[in-house]
Design an enzyme around this catalytic site. Structure first.
Site, PDB file in Angstrom:
ATOM      1  CD  GLU A  75      15.809   5.391  21.147  1.00 32.31           C
ATOM      2  OE1 GLU A  75      14.843   5.716  20.559  1.00 32.31           O
ATOM      3  OE2 GLU A  75      16.617   4.922  20.579  1.00 32.31           O
ATOM      4  CB  CYS A  90      23.901  -0.372  21.483  1.00 30.85           C
ATOM      5  SG  CYS A  90      23.919   1.143  20.244  1.00 30.85           S
ATOM      6  CB  CYS A 101      22.571  10.740   9.549  1.00 28.67           C
ATOM      7  SG  CYS A 101      24.096  11.077  10.012  1.00 28.67           S
ATOM      8  CB  CYS A 104      19.507   8.780  11.761  1.00 31.33           C
ATOM      9  SG  CYS A 104      19.564   8.732  13.328  1.00 31.33           S
ATOM     10  CB  SER A 179      30.132   4.339  16.391  1.00 32.72           C
ATOM     11  OG  SER A 179      29.407   4.596  15.159  1.00 32.72           O
ATOM     12  CG  HIS A 204      26.200   4.816   6.322  1.00 33.87           C
ATOM     13  ND1 HIS A 204      26.272   3.536   6.694  1.00 33.87           N
ATOM     14  CD2 HIS A 204      26.297   5.567   7.136  1.00 33.87           C
ATOM     15  CE1 HIS A 204      26.026   3.485   7.842  1.00 33.87           C
ATOM     16  NE2 HIS A 204      26.133   4.822   8.108  1.00 33.87           N
ATOM     17  CG  ASN A 278      15.149  -1.584  12.180  1.00 29.26           C
ATOM     18  OD1 ASN A 278      13.968  -2.044  11.712  1.00 29.26           O
ATOM     19  ND2 ASN A 278      15.688  -2.184  13.374  1.00 29.26           N
TER      20      ASN A 278
HETATM   21  S1  SF4 Z   1      22.655   9.478  15.822  1.00 30.05           S
HETATM   22 FE1  SF4 Z   1      24.229   8.744  14.211  1.00 30.05          FE
HETATM   23  S2  SF4 Z   1      23.201   8.184  12.442  1.00 30.05           S
HETATM   24 FE2  SF4 Z   1      21.759   9.383  13.638  1.00 30.05          FE
HETATM   25  S3  SF4 Z   1      22.060  11.426  12.847  1.00 30.05           S
HETATM   26 FE3  SF4 Z   1      23.417  11.236  14.791  1.00 30.05          FE
HETATM   27  S4  SF4 Z   1      25.295  10.632  13.679  1.00 30.05           S
HETATM   28 FE4  SF4 Z   1      23.964  10.457  12.045  1.00 30.05          FE
END
Ligand code: SF4
Length: 340
Positions: A75, A90, A101, A104, A179, A204, A278
């Site tokens: 994506e 992004c 996480c 997510c 990030s 977080h 979200n």
């Molecule tokens: S994409 Fe980002 S938020 Fe999702 S599990 Fe991986 S590190 Fe964590």
């Protein structure tokens, strides 16, 4: 170039043509020896991914699901800026993610593989085209899509070089943000690379227990060590680190947690980006997280500011499409071929 009878210096001109000019066809403005453009375009495919799905939200956010050459999907998201002529992109660094996480959607489909540098750059080029079609210029790129960039840092940095190297002219170093969920050796490698990109740290929670409950990597690298690594990056690069903080109702949004966060950041020239969650359905461990209410969000923001922390609330984007990272891909994987 030399093996085909051209000068080696033509390689740089060819790369400038491919990456610069903000995506407009620069062939007319860059003088090339006769036949070289045709040769390059006949020899190499400029594009290996295809558009599998595209969603556009009411606020202009567009989300692309790109199908890679091996059939896997990633994506990429284009977000319009307040400035009417600009947009931010992004992009993803991995297919899926192994970080687990809890809130997510990406990690729910597991980790499949790292993206190549070319596949990362290709997302940039696709988003740049998407921005141009919307009458905007892609001004910034953030590595906040699928995957943990620090676990594919070699390819991420190779891609960043192509997107931000001033000799290629597409973007500048400062227009790129990488990030991380807080992989300390990765942050230190980024410091060593000394590229001058921005660092965003997904914190977080201000305490190890809450953080480790949300982010398994929090068990490996505690808050103090992660912030110390960000300090080192900041000292070397001179760039302000952004602390990403996604507010979850009843989990990390109390005023006490806001004060703890301010205490942690006291004396650190960092800024906090608050995000409203979200919702993505049940979490990895079957929990149902909810975004903090606007009242709680405002109170949290006010408490941070009252304690001297520079903080902003990021606008939620594309809430009427599957704009949270991993949602569109998961939804596509769950749907039948006929529905797709
Ligand atoms: S994409 Fe980002 S938020 Fe999702 S599990 Fe991986 S590190 Fe964590």
């Amino acid at each position: 170039m030399e093996s085909r009878g051209y000068k080696a210096s033509h390689a740089l001109r060819m790369l400038r043509q491919l990456y610069a000019a903000n995506g407009r066809d620069a062939r007319s403005s860059v003088r090339m020896p006769a036949g070289l453009n045709e040769l390059v375009h006949a020899t190499f495919s400029p594009q290996t991914a295809s558009l599998a799905l595209r969603q556009v939200a009411a606020d202009g956010t567009s989300k692309l699901l790109l199908r890679l050459a091996d059939g896997r999907t990633v994506e990429s998201v284009l977000m319009p800026d307040f400035h009417p002529a600009r947009a931010a992109g992004c992009i993803s660094s991995q297919v899926g993610c192994a970080m687990g996480c809890d809130f997510c959607a990406t990690t729910q489909t597991g980790f499949e593989r790292n993206l190549t540098a070319g596949e990362i750059v290709e997302q940039f080029i696709q988003l740049r085209g998407e921005a141009l079609a919307a009458g905007r210029t892609l001004r910034t790129v953030v590595f906040m899509g699928m995957g943990e960039p620090m676990l594919n840092l070699r390819n991420v940095l190779a891609a960043v070089q192509r997107m931000a190297d001033p000799t290629l002219g597409a973007l500048g170093w400062r227009q790129i943000t990488i990030s991380t969920v807080g992989i300390v050796p990765g942050i230190d490698s980024l410091t060593e690379a000394d590229l001058g990109v921005h660092l965003a740290l997904s914190l977080h929670a201000p305490d190890d227990a809450t953080r480790a409950d949300l982010l398994p990597m929090g068990r490996r690298f505690d808050v103090r060590d992660v912030l110390a690594a960000a300090d080192r990056y900041q000292a070397r690069s001179g760039r302000i680190t952004t602390i990403q903080y996604c507010l979850l109702e009843g989990v990390n949004d109390s005023l006490a947690q806001a004060r703890d966060l301010s205490r942690l950041l006291a004396g650190r020239p960092m800024r906090v980006n608050l995000l409203r969650y979200n919702p993505t359905g049940l979490s990895l461990r079957g929990r149902s997280y909810a975004p903090s209410s606007m009242e709680k969000t405002d109170a949290f923001l006010g408490e941070l500011r009252a304690h001297g922390t520079v903080a902003h609330l990021r606008r939620a984007r594309g809430s009427d499409i599957d704009a949270a990272c991993g949602q569109l891909r998961r939804q596509t994987a769950e749907s039948t071929p006929a529905e797709r």
